[in-house]
Write a protein that holds these residues in place. Structure first.
Motif, short mmCIF file in Angstrom:
data_model
loop_
_atom_site.label_atom_id
_atom_site.label_comp_id
_atom_site.label_asym_id
_atom_site.label_seq_id
_atom_site.Cartn_x
_atom_site.Cartn_y
_atom_site.Cartn_z
N UNK A 237 0.38 -0.74 -0.43
CA UNK A 237 -0.19 0.22 0.37
C UNK A 237 0.73 1.30 -0.06
N UNK A 238 0.40 1.86 -1.09
CA UNK A 238 0.83 3.46 -1.05
C UNK A 238 2.25 3.03 -2.01
N UNK A 239 2.90 2.57 -2.58
CA UNK A 239 3.79 1.85 -2.74
C UNK A 239 3.23 2.31 -5.52
N UNK A 240 3.36 3.30 -5.47
CA UNK A 240 3.58 3.44 -7.22
C UNK A 240 4.00 3.12 -8.20
N UNK A 241 5.45 2.62 -8.19
CA UNK A 241 6.35 1.65 -9.19
C UNK A 241 6.92 1.52 -8.17
N UNK A 242 7.92 0.62 -9.47
CA UNK A 242 9.20 -0.73 -8.84
C UNK A 242 9.89 -0.40 -10.31
N UNK A 243 11.26 -0.37 -9.95
CA UNK A 243 11.63 -0.29 -10.96
C UNK A 243 13.59 -0.49 -10.45
N UNK A 244 14.17 -0.50 -11.54
CA UNK A 244 15.69 -0.81 -11.38
C UNK A 244 16.10 -1.90 -10.09
N UNK A 245 14.95 -2.50 -10.20
CA UNK A 245 15.18 -3.93 -9.06
C UNK A 245 16.22 -5.07 -9.17
N UNK A 246 17.21 -5.19 -8.16
CA UNK A 246 18.47 -6.25 -9.10
C UNK A 246 18.66 -7.06 -7.58
N UNK A 247 18.48 -8.06 -7.33
CA UNK A 247 19.05 -9.11 -7.02
C UNK A 247 20.20 -9.76 -7.07
N UNK A 248 20.57 -9.97 -6.19
CA UNK A 248 21.99 -10.79 -6.31
C UNK A 248 22.41 -11.94 -5.08
N UNK A 249 24.04 -12.25 -5.29
CA UNK A 249 24.30 -12.94 -3.72
C UNK A 249 26.30 -12.42 -4.28
N UNK A 250 26.44 -11.30 -3.39
CA UNK A 250 27.26 -10.76 -3.26
C UNK A 250 28.53 -12.36 -2.70
N UNK A 251 28.56 -13.08 -2.26
CA UNK A 251 29.00 -15.00 -2.05
C UNK A 251 28.10 -15.40 -2.08
#
Length: 313
Positions: A237-251
C-alpha cells in the motif's frame, strides 16, 4: 532518499566465529588427507600399482582444494578497502570454480586411464589394493565428517567437501575392484570402477561450476523469482511503481537487493520504506538492501529504467 540496511557489529562477529570453526575443521581434514596420501604413494610404488598412485593423485587434488579453500576464506575475511568495496568475498566463489574445474579435468584424465585399462589391463596386486583402499575409506570418511561440520552453505567449503566425497567413492570402487581381482582375477574391474567414479565427479563438478557461475554473473539467488518479488513490492500500500530492481549474491549465503521505489503523491516515504524492509527480511531473508524511495510526482528520476517496471494492479 536512499537507505542502506547494514548487518551491524553482531552479524560480523557471528560470521567471524563461524569462519574460525570452518578453518579448524578444514585444517584437520587437510592433515588426514595429506598424511594418508604420502603413505599411499609409498605403498603404490612398492606394489607397482597404478591404481593406488592414481588414488594418491586424486588425494593431492583434495589437499589442493582444501588449501585453496583456506586461502580464499582468509581473503574473504579481510575488511573492505580501496576499490574492493565488498572486500574479497568473491575469492570463495573463485575457489569453488577452481574446485569444480579440477573435478572435471581429473574426471577426464581418469576416464582416459579407465578406457586404456579396459583395452590393455595391467597386472595389479588385488590384495594390496584392497587393504590400502579400505584404509583410504576410513581416512576419507573421517575427512568428509570434518568438512561436514563446517559451513557447507558456503560454495567454497562445499567444493572441498565434494572433492573428498568423490575420493571416498573412488576408494570404495577401488576396494570393490581389489576384492574382485583378488577373488576372480578379473583385472578389468579396476577400469570399470574408475568409470563409475568419473560419472560422480562430472556431476559434482558441473554442479559447482553452475552455482558459482550464477553468483559471478550476478543472477538472483536460487528459489527467488525477481519478477514475483517486484510484483509483491509494487502491491505494498502506497507504492506507485518499482523499477531498477536488482537481486544478487555477494557470495554464497549473502544475498543483496537494490531497488528504486516510487510512492504515491502525499505518501509517507519513511513508513513505506520501513514496511518494505520488514517484508524483505521476514519473507525473503534479504537483510542487505539499498532502497531509493521518492514520490511518483518527482521529476528527473530514471528516464530509462533498467529492467522491468512493476506497478500496482
Amino acid at each position: 532518499m536512499s537507505h542502506d540496511h547494514d548487518h551491524g557489529p553482531g552479524h560480523t562477529h557471528s560470521h567471524g566465529v563461524s569462519a574460525d570453526a570452518d578453518r579448524r575443521w578444514l585444517t584437520v581434514a587437510l592433515v588426514l588427507i595429506t598424511g594418508f596420501m604420502l603413505v599411499e604413494v609409498v605403498v603404490g610404488m612398492l606394489a607397482q600399482s597404478l591404481a593406488l598412485i592414481s588414488d594418491a593423485a586424486h588425494m593431492l587434488t583434495d589437499a589442493a582444494s582444501i588449501v585453496l579453500a583456506l586461502v580464499a576464506m582468509r581473503l574473504a575475511a579481510r575488511p573492505p578497502r580501496g576499490g574492493y568495496t565488498f572486500g574479497l568475498k568473491r575469492a570463495e566463489i573463485l575457489s569453488a570454480q577452481a574446485n569444480g574445474l579440477t573435478l572435471l579435468l581429473l574426471g577426464a584424465w581418469l576416464a582416459y586411464e579407465a578406457v586404456r585399462r579396459l583395452i590393455d589391463p595391467p597386472q595389479v596386486q588385488g590384495g594390496l589394493v584392497l587393504v590400502t583402499a579400505l584404509a583410504g575409506i576410513v581416512v576419507n570418511v573421517a575427512a568428509a565428517w570434518c568438512l561436514s561440520r563446517a559451513n557447507r552453505s558456503s560454495l567454497n567449503v562445499e567444493g572441498a567437501f565434494q572433492h573428498v566425497l568423490n575420493d571416498l567413492y573412488a576408494f570404495i570402487a577401488t576396494a570393490v575392484a581389489g576384492g574382485v581381482m583378488l577373488l576372480t582375477g578379473f583385472v578389468r574391474a579396476d577400469g570399470i570402477a574408475s568409470l563409475i567414479v568419473v560419472v560422480l565427479m562430472v556431476k559434482a563438478g558441473v554442479g559447482l561450476l553452475r552455482e558459482s557461475g550464477r553468483i559471478l554473473l550476478e543472477a538472483a539467488p536460487a528459489g527467488l523469482d525477481p519478477g514475483a518479488l517486484g510484483a509483491e513490492l509494487a502491491a505494498v500500500p502506497g507504492v506507485a511503481e518499482v523499477h531498477d530492481l536488482h537481486v544478487w549474491q555477494i557470495t554464497s549465503g549473502q544475498p543483496a537487493l537494490s531497488a528504486h521505489i516510487l510512492v504515491v503523491p502525499g505518501g509517507d516515504c519513511h513508513a513505506i520504506q520501513a514496511e518494505i524492509e520488514h517484508l524483505l527480511v521476514q519473507r525473503h531473508h534479504l537483510d542487505h538492501t539499498t532502497l531509493q524511495v521518492d514520490h511518483a510526482a518527482a521529476e528527473g528520476h530514471c528516464v530509462e529504467p533498467h529492467g522491468q517496471v512493476y506497478r500496482a494492479v
